[in-house]
Design a protein around this motif. Structure first.
Motif, PDB file in Angstrom:
ATOM      1  N   HIS A   1      10.859  21.144  10.480  1.00  0.00           N
ATOM      2  CA  HIS A   1      11.302  20.098   9.535  1.00  0.00           C
ATOM      3  C   HIS A   1      11.884  18.864  10.231  1.00  0.00           C
ATOM      4  O   HIS A   1      12.230  17.893   9.569  1.00  0.00           O
ATOM      5  N   PHE A   2      12.009  18.869  11.564  1.00  0.00           N
ATOM      6  CA  PHE A   2      12.692  17.763  12.262  1.00  0.00           C
ATOM      7  C   PHE A   2      11.892  16.465  12.199  1.00  0.00           C
ATOM      8  O   PHE A   2      10.697  16.435  12.468  1.00  0.00           O
ATOM      9  N   ARG A   3      12.553  15.376  11.781  1.00  0.00           N
ATOM     10  CA  ARG A   3      11.936  14.044  11.804  1.00  0.00           C
ATOM     11  C   ARG A   3      12.767  13.186  12.734  1.00  0.00           C
ATOM     12  O   ARG A   3      13.975  13.049  12.544  1.00  0.00           O
ATOM     13  N   ASP A   4      12.113  12.598  13.728  1.00  0.00           N
ATOM     14  CA  ASP A   4      12.842  11.826  14.730  1.00  0.00           C
ATOM     15  C   ASP A   4      13.277  10.472  14.170  1.00  0.00           C
ATOM     16  O   ASP A   4      12.499   9.798  13.487  1.00  0.00           O
ATOM     17  N   ASP A   5      14.503  10.078  14.480  1.00  0.00           N
ATOM     18  CA  ASP A   5      15.009   8.748  14.136  1.00  0.00           C
ATOM     19  C   ASP A   5      15.226   8.021  15.463  1.00  0.00           C
ATOM     20  O   ASP A   5      16.190   8.289  16.175  1.00  0.00           O
ATOM     21  N   ALA A   6      14.294   7.096  15.772  1.00  0.00           N
ATOM     22  CA  ALA A   6      14.286   6.440  17.079  1.00  0.00           C
ATOM     23  C   ALA A   6      15.526   5.586  17.339  1.00  0.00           C
ATOM     24  O   ALA A   6      15.795   5.199  18.475  1.00  0.00           O
ATOM     25  N   SER A   7      16.304   5.302  16.292  1.00  0.00           N
ATOM     26  CA  SER A   7      17.498   4.475  16.497  1.00  0.00           C
ATOM     27  C   SER A   7      18.683   5.319  16.988  1.00  0.00           C
ATOM     28  O   SER A   7      19.719   4.787  17.365  1.00  0.00           O
ATOM     29  N   LYS A   8      18.524   6.642  16.967  1.00  0.00           N
ATOM     30  CA  LYS A   8      19.625   7.526  17.390  1.00  0.00           C
ATOM     31  C   LYS A   8      19.352   8.122  18.762  1.00  0.00           C
ATOM     32  O   LYS A   8      18.185   8.347  19.115  1.00  0.00           O
ATOM     33  N   THR A   9      20.425   8.408  19.514  1.00  0.00           N
ATOM     34  CA  THR A   9      20.268   9.116  20.783  1.00  0.00           C
ATOM     35  C   THR A   9      19.723  10.507  20.481  1.00  0.00           C
ATOM     36  O   THR A   9      20.240  11.202  19.600  1.00  0.00           O
ATOM     37  N   LEU A  10      18.666  10.881  21.223  1.00  0.00           N
ATOM     38  CA  LEU A  10      18.036  12.183  20.981  1.00  0.00           C
ATOM     39  C   LEU A  10      18.728  13.236  21.854  1.00  0.00           C
ATOM     40  O   LEU A  10      18.879  13.051  23.059  1.00  0.00           O
ATOM     41  N   ARG A  11      19.126  14.335  21.232  1.00  0.00           N
ATOM     42  CA  ARG A  11      19.766  15.408  22.005  1.00  0.00           C
ATOM     43  C   ARG A  11      18.680  16.400  22.452  1.00  0.00           C
ATOM     44  O   ARG A  11      17.985  16.987  21.629  1.00  0.00           O
ATOM     45  N   VAL A  12      18.556  16.547  23.783  1.00  0.00           N
ATOM     46  CA  VAL A  12      17.438  17.310  24.367  1.00  0.00           C
ATOM     47  C   VAL A  12      17.970  18.509  25.156  1.00  0.00           C
ATOM     48  O   VAL A  12      18.670  18.324  26.157  1.00  0.00           O
ATOM     49  N   ALA A  13      17.646  19.721  24.719  1.00  0.00           N
ATOM     50  CA  ALA A  13      18.058  20.919  25.472  1.00  0.00           C
ATOM     51  C   ALA A  13      16.922  21.310  26.414  1.00  0.00           C
ATOM     52  O   ALA A  13      15.751  21.300  26.024  1.00  0.00           O
ATOM     53  N   THR A  14      17.269  21.649  27.652  1.00  0.00           N
ATOM     54  CA  THR A  14      16.221  21.963  28.631  1.00  0.00           C
ATOM     55  C   THR A  14      16.770  22.650  29.872  1.00  0.00           C
ATOM     56  O   THR A  14      17.961  22.531  30.188  1.00  0.00           O
ATOM     57  N   LYS A  15      15.853  23.366  30.560  1.00  0.00           N
ATOM     58  CA  LYS A  15      16.138  23.907  31.902  1.00  0.00           C
ATOM     59  C   LYS A  15      15.676  22.899  32.941  1.00  0.00           C
ATOM     60  O   LYS A  15      15.814  23.128  34.128  1.00  0.00           O
ATOM     61  N   PHE A  16      15.017  21.809  32.489  1.00  0.00           N
ATOM     62  CA  PHE A  16      14.386  20.843  33.400  1.00  0.00           C
ATOM     63  C   PHE A  16      14.960  19.445  33.162  1.00  0.00           C
ATOM     64  O   PHE A  16      14.252  18.552  32.662  1.00  0.00           O
ATOM     65  N   PRO A  17      16.247  19.217  33.521  1.00  0.00           N
ATOM     66  CA  PRO A  17      16.898  17.947  33.185  1.00  0.00           C
ATOM     67  C   PRO A  17      16.237  16.729  33.825  1.00  0.00           C
ATOM     68  O   PRO A  17      16.121  15.684  33.177  1.00  0.00           O
ATOM     69  N   ARG A  18      15.752  16.853  35.048  1.00  0.00           N
ATOM     70  CA  ARG A  18      15.165  15.672  35.711  1.00  0.00           C
ATOM     71  C   ARG A  18      13.807  15.328  35.092  1.00  0.00           C
ATOM     72  O   ARG A  18      13.465  14.167  34.906  1.00  0.00           O
ATOM     73  N   VAL A  19      13.043  16.376  34.757  1.00  0.00           N
ATOM     74  CA  VAL A  19      11.751  16.156  34.091  1.00  0.00           C
ATOM     75  C   VAL A  19      11.981  15.454  32.754  1.00  0.00           C
ATOM     76  O   VAL A  19      11.321  14.461  32.425  1.00  0.00           O
ATOM     77  N   ALA A  20      12.953  15.959  31.991  1.00  0.00           N
ATOM     78  CA  ALA A  20      13.223  15.393  30.664  1.00  0.00           C
ATOM     79  C   ALA A  20      13.723  13.951  30.792  1.00  0.00           C
ATOM     80  O   ALA A  20      13.263  13.060  30.071  1.00  0.00           O
ATOM     81  N   GLN A  21      14.646  13.751  31.743  1.00  0.00           N
ATOM     82  CA  GLN A  21      15.205  12.411  31.977  1.00  0.00           C
ATOM     83  C   GLN A  21      14.091  11.407  32.284  1.00  0.00           C
ATOM     84  O   GLN A  21      14.013  10.331  31.685  1.00  0.00           O
ATOM     85  N   ARG A  22      13.197  11.781  33.207  1.00  0.00           N
ATOM     86  CA  ARG A  22      12.109  10.876  33.604  1.00  0.00           C
ATOM     87  C   ARG A  22      11.155  10.598  32.440  1.00  0.00           C
ATOM     88  O   ARG A  22      10.707   9.485  32.236  1.00  0.00           O
ATOM     89  N   TYR A  23      10.846  11.668  31.707  1.00  0.00           N
ATOM     90  CA  TYR A  23       9.894  11.516  30.605  1.00  0.00           C
ATOM     91  C   TYR A  23      10.425  10.522  29.569  1.00  0.00           C
ATOM     92  O   TYR A  23       9.720   9.586  29.169  1.00  0.00           O
ATOM     93  N   TYR A  24      11.673  10.700  29.153  1.00  0.00           N
ATOM     94  CA  TYR A  24      12.209   9.814  28.118  1.00  0.00           C
ATOM     95  C   TYR A  24      12.505   8.424  28.663  1.00  0.00           C
ATOM     96  O   TYR A  24      12.400   7.442  27.931  1.00  0.00           O
TER      97      TYR A  24
END
Ligand code: PRP
Length: 207
Positions: free
Chosen positions: A101-124
């Motif tokens: 049901h999640f709908r992204d709101d691009a105006s808000k900071t997205l909270r991202v849970a991960t074991k791969f913080p550098r991958v996630a950081q680079r991607y976003y």
């Protein structure tokens, strides 16, 4: 003697089977013991079994001449090694997933849970999106269910874990498979042995 770091666990078993098929067997490795180092002096190989996320460190620092590691680990830790071959094993993908049901709101900071913080950081960062990283060590799928995060960046293989937790994959970050890597100076000093082994593996690899 070539020192070879193999990832412990399911991927390691498949990788060892490929090395054996390519002419570098060491049957003792299949015994159910707690031993972690196995040698076949006739074939000139010594295998170590280490945690998948540690393979890059052993190879970068030269404790192992070569090793096998998933592309996920390489992209996260970026060890200073040579990548020699895609073994075509352990295929899966790094993906962004979210509750159905999640709908992204691009105006808000997205909270991202991960074991791969550098991958996630680079991607976003590449998307110009502000995020807040929540670094976890496992069972990442629980985070959005309990409201700890909006999305996860994690490995998807069969998709079963997502499905059973009512999450869906939204974006692919990159495809993953196991890679043969080499220590940079070993690659100069043991070039012949490493080249022979790489060619034998390439002949058997499922790519
Ligand atoms: C990995 C990954 C996913 C799951 C994906 O977890 O983090 O949770 O496998 O596989 P699937 O798409 O086939 O269901 P792992 O088993 O390594 O455990 P973890 O929860 O400790 O990360």
């Amino acid at each position: 003697m070539l020192n070879i770091a193999l990832p412990k666990g399911r991927l390691g078993e498949k990788v060892y089977a490929l090395f054996a098929k390519a002419g570098y067997p060491c049957p003792e490795i299949l015994s159910a013991s707690r031993k972690l180092i196995f040698e076949n002096p006739e074939k000139g190989v010594r295998y170590f079994q280490v945690k998948p996320s540690d393979v890059g460190i052993y190879v970068e620092r030269g404790a192992a001449d070569i090793g096998v590691v998933g592309r996920d680990v390489l992209m996260e830790s970026e060890p200073a090694v040579y990548e020699l071959l895609d073994l075509g094993l352990g295929k899966c993908r790094m993906a962004v997933a979210a509750p159905e049901h999640f709908r992204d709101d691009a105006s808000k900071t997205l909270r991202v849970a991960t074991k791969f913080p550098r991958v996630a950081q680079r991607y976003y960062a590449s998307l110009g999106r502000d995020i807040d990283i929540i670094q976890l060590n496992g069972s990442i799928e629980i985070a959005p269910i309990l409201g700890l995060s909006d999305v996860i960046v994690d490995i998807v293989e069969t998709g079963t874990t997502l499905r059973e937790n009512h999450l869906t994959a939204r974006e692919e970050v990159f495809p993953i498979s196991a890679r043969l890597i080499a220590n940079r100076s070993a690659y100069q000093f043991k070039k012949d042995e490493i080249t022979r082994l790489t060619e034998a593996l390439a002949g058997e690899a499922a790519v």
